[in-house]
Motif scaffolding. Structure first.
Motif, short mmCIF file in Angstrom:
data_model
loop_
_atom_site.label_atom_id
_atom_site.label_comp_id
_atom_site.label_asym_id
_atom_site.label_seq_id
_atom_site.Cartn_x
_atom_site.Cartn_y
_atom_site.Cartn_z
N LYS A 103 0.98 -1.78 -0.11
CA LYS A 103 0.03 -0.01 0.15
C LYS A 103 1.00 0.98 -0.27
CE LYS A 103 -4.36 -2.35 2.12
NZ LYS A 103 -4.95 -2.13 3.66
N ARG B 188 -11.83 0.06 1.33
CA ARG B 188 -13.23 0.15 1.34
C ARG B 188 -13.39 1.66 2.61
NH1 ARG B 188 -16.70 -3.72 0.69
NH2 ARG B 188 -18.08 -2.47 2.31
N LEU C 211 -4.62 1.07 -8.57
CA LEU C 211 -4.64 0.01 -6.86
C LEU C 211 -5.32 -1.24 -7.62
CD1 LEU C 211 -5.83 2.34 -4.54
CD2 LEU C 211 -3.57 2.26 -4.88
N GLU C 212 -6.11 -0.83 -8.28
CA GLU C 212 -6.80 -3.17 -8.88
C GLU C 212 -6.16 -3.98 -9.68
OE1 GLU C 212 -10.43 -3.90 -11.71
OE2 GLU C 212 -10.52 -1.78 -11.43
N LEU C 213 -4.90 -3.21 -10.28
CA LEU C 213 -3.82 -4.25 -11.21
C LEU C 213 -3.27 -4.62 -9.72
CD1 LEU C 213 -2.57 -2.09 -14.34
CD2 LEU C 213 -4.39 -3.73 -13.82
N ILE D 110 -7.10 -2.86 -2.71
CA ILE D 110 -8.71 -2.43 -2.64
C ILE D 110 -9.17 -1.55 -0.28
CG2 ILE D 110 -11.30 -2.93 -1.65
CD1 ILE D 110 -10.94 -5.40 -3.59
N SER E 260 -7.04 4.64 -8.77
CA SER E 260 -7.79 3.83 -8.55
C SER E 260 -7.44 2.85 -9.11
CB SER E 260 -9.81 4.03 -8.98
OG SER E 260 -10.52 3.01 -8.54
N ALA E 261 -7.33 2.70 -11.08
CA ALA E 261 -7.56 1.57 -12.05
C ALA E 261 -5.84 1.13 -12.03
CB ALA E 261 -6.79 2.05 -13.52
N ASN F 40 -4.46 -5.61 -6.34
CA ASN F 40 -4.84 -5.99 -5.80
C ASN F 40 -5.04 -5.13 -4.60
OD1 ASN F 40 -5.26 -7.86 -7.72
ND2 ASN F 40 -3.61 -9.40 -6.97
#
Length: 658
Positions: free
Chosen positions: A580, A609, A601-603, A607, A598-599, A605
């Motif tokens: 992170k 919330r 972070l998704e790549l 998340i 955001s993309a 893995n």
């Protein structure tokens, strides 16, 4: 020319005499009296006298030393002028000192003055010494057209000395020196705490500046118009053009950059009869007209009288002459002025101080050459909007969710400046603001929430930092989000920039994607970035975003900005070390808008919330949503103040400060 044999030489006295050519041997009082014929100064036209002797030079040198020793109390100073090679060496020495001073302050191409007063004082001293040496060298045959000078050594051999500075750079330093007396080009009314040589300040460089910049601009324009030039050639020519901007004042540099951006965007039809300086002057005139119109709108004063003051370039000593300032004050509409200052001062407003407010506002405006001390306030009154409540059920494209309990404030104020703490609070509680910020269309820069467009926000080439353009600062309503709050600082409405739409949303409105698209709230740069990394893994995607044609962030720059070392960056390019801390630090370091981070972070893995622990999730989201355009070291310092600086990497420069 006057030729004298004997008597008149020691009795003639005129301030016009500049040079004495001596072809006879003299001693003691006759020598002193003869030499003194040139010691009458005559302003900037004659700042020193010159003695040139031809007969028995070694004997004359001895006689001069003995005469001066006898008549000066044995304390002669600066008697013999250094020869040309020595003066060229001194010019090189002082130039290198100046170059090192600006480099240590992180300034490239001498484009602005250092921030520290001590550094400015040192520059003032160094450049004055440089100029004195240059003036002496000019008498001895120095010319900017010649860069290499011969030196006759003691053994009769010949060596050469190369001048390290060229004329454009000298003119740039002259411009910086001129700005010392105006606080660095920002219109400050405070005198500098060091001596300024008025002779240097009065050097006129306009004609040479214009010719030099026009040649660079013409070269750049030809490459742009050809359409087939490679990017490397365009970048090289553009870099030369930007370097020439350093000869301009700070204000002129801002508008020069705006003009170049408009040229590259195709927003300008070039007039071959206009010079580069003509365009800069035109842009500055438009900005001045906008500032004047804003003052007239706020205070209702006479536009003609206000323009007259700016044209006269009045000073603290003469602005009250002939009663002109009193006439300007008397032209003010007191009701308009009262509304404006009441909105600005809020709880601090005192009716009996109204004339003092008006006097101080207009005085600072005219003495600073048109700098608006109240540029943050957009207008002085505002009627509470009802648009959100009036949407019909059939108007599906504009459907918003409104909390029925929202109450209308009795008085509201429109502002564009918001500090970080308040922005975080509003983002947490305002659905409208959160929806807008998540589009990535807005960058929080210099306490403004501005449309992310090259016309309004620029990346600094050397540091990668993001700054508001001069155009943005002069056209606030066009590009900044406007926050409508009550006298207690509570947010009620968020108004879109005028270039987007004349539209306000209640702070509690949820704005769905269709409405955002309708108003054009789609970040084109973010779209381009997402297309560039489509179907890539994290490592190649990061490498692509850092590439020259996107964010232009080298490994060295990312390391010096965020503290991510070369090994870690290399591993991240290979899809490893995707923690992170590392991923968020990289995203904040290269300044990518929220849809792109955001993309990423998704790549990786990862998340976050907002509704799930830990609390750092909310902090990370706000950093990537609100602070993606902020200086990385500022973000770290803010987190450190809250005791959560471990969330991102520590910048190297802050480690050094420890």
């Amino acid at each position: 020319m006057l030729i004298v044999v004997n008597q008149m030489l020691t009795g003639y006295d005129s301030k016009w005499i500049n040079t004495l050519y001596l072809d006879k041997v003299m001693e003691y009082e006759n020598l002193i009296q003869a030499f003194s014929r040139t010691n009458r100064l005559f302003g900037d036209e004659k700042r020193f006298g010159i003695i040139k002797y031809y007969r028995y030079p070694h004997t004359m040198e001895r006689n001069i030393k003995e005469a001066v020793k006898a008549y000066s109390g044995d304390i002669p100073t600066g008697l013999f002028v250094d020869k040309l090679p020595s003066n060229i060496n001194s010019m090189n020495y002082f130039y290198k000192e100046i170059e090192e001073l600006f480099a240590s302050a992180g300034i490239v191409n001498f484009e602005k003055l250092p921030d520290e007063k001590s550094e400015r004082a040192k520059f003032a001293k160094l450049f004055k010494h440089f100029n004195l040496r240059m003036e002496a060298a000019s008498v001895q045959g120095f010319s900017w057209s010649k860069t290499v000078y011969p030196v006759i050594e003691a053994d009769g051999s010949e060596t050469y000395i190369t001048l390290l500075i060229d004329e454009p750079t000298y003119l740039t330093l002259v411009q910086r020196y001129k700005e010392l007396s105006s606080g660095g080009g920002g219109g400050s009314l405070v005198d500098p705490p060091f001596e300024i040589d008025t002779h240097i300040v009065e050097i006129n460089t306009d004609a040479i500046d214009a010719a030099y910049m026009n040649s660079r601009f013409d070269k750049f324009l030809k490459l742009i118009q050809q359409g087939e030039s490679d990017q490397e050639s365009i970048d090289k020519t553009l870099k030369e053009l930007h370097k020439s901007f350093a000869m301009l004042s700070q204000d002129e540099q801002k508008y020069a950059n705006v003009f170049i951006r408009d040229v590259r965007a195709g927003n300008i039809v070039i007039d071959p009869d206009k010079t580069f300086r003509d365009y800069i002057s035109s842009y500055m005139k438009k900005a001045e007209d906008a500032r004047i119109a804003r003052i007239v709108r706020r205070l209702g004063c006479s536009e003609d009288r206000l323009r007259d003051f700016l044209d006269r370039k009045v000073t603290e000593d003469n602005y009250k002459e002939f009663g002109r300032f009193d006439e300007l004050l008397n032209s003010v509409d007191l009701l308009k002025a009262e509304r404006f200052f009441h909105a600005n001062e809020q709880q601090n407003y005192k009716q009996y101080r109204l004339k003092m407010y008006i006097n101080n506002y207009l005085k600072e405006f005219v003495l600073s050459g048109g700098m608006d001390p109240y540029s943050n306030i957009l207008r002085e009154e505002h009627s509470s909007p009802k648009q959100a409540e009036n949407f019909s059920a059939e108007d599906t494209t504009d459907t918003v969710v409104v909390e029925k309990n929202d109450s209308e404030p009795a008085e509201v104020y429109i502002k564009t400046t918001v500090d970080k703490k308040k922005l975080y609070q509003w983002h947490s509680s305002s659905k409208a603001l959160a929806c807008m910020m998540e589009t990535g269309c807005f960058a929080y820069v210099e306490q403004k929430v501005c449309l992310d467009d090259p016309k309004y926000v620029e990346r600094q080439e050397e540091t990668g930092k993001m700054r508001l353009t001069a155009y943005a600062k002069e056209h606030e309503e066009e590009c900044f989000l406007q926050f409508i709050e009550d006298d207690k600082g509570n947010l009620h409405y968020v108004k879109l920039p005028a270039s987007v739409a004349d539209k306000e949303f209640r702070y509690s409105d949820y704005i769905d994607e269709d409405i955002l698209i309708k108003y054009g709230l789609v970040n084109e740069m973010a779209k381009m970035m997402l297309e560039a990394i489509h179907e890539m893994e994290f490592g190649p995607a990061l490498k692509e975003l850092m590439s020259k044609h996107i964010c232009n962030y080298s490994v060295n720059l990312l390391r010096s900005t965020t503290g991510l070392d070369n090994n870690t960056i290399s591993k991240m390019w290979g899809g490893q070390s995707l923690t992170k801390v590392n991923v968020v630090s990289a995203c904040l370091g290269i300044h990518i808008p929220f849809p792109v981070s955001s993309a990423m972070l998704e790549l990786a893995n990862i998340i976050f919330r907002m509704d799930k622990p830990p609390e750092s999730n909310m902090t990370y989201i706000q950093l990537l949503t609100l602070r993606w355009a902020s200086d990385y070291d500022d973000i770290y310092e803010d987190l450190k103040a809250e005791g959560i600086n471990e969330l991102i990497k520590q910048p190297p420069q802050l480690i050094k400060k420890k």
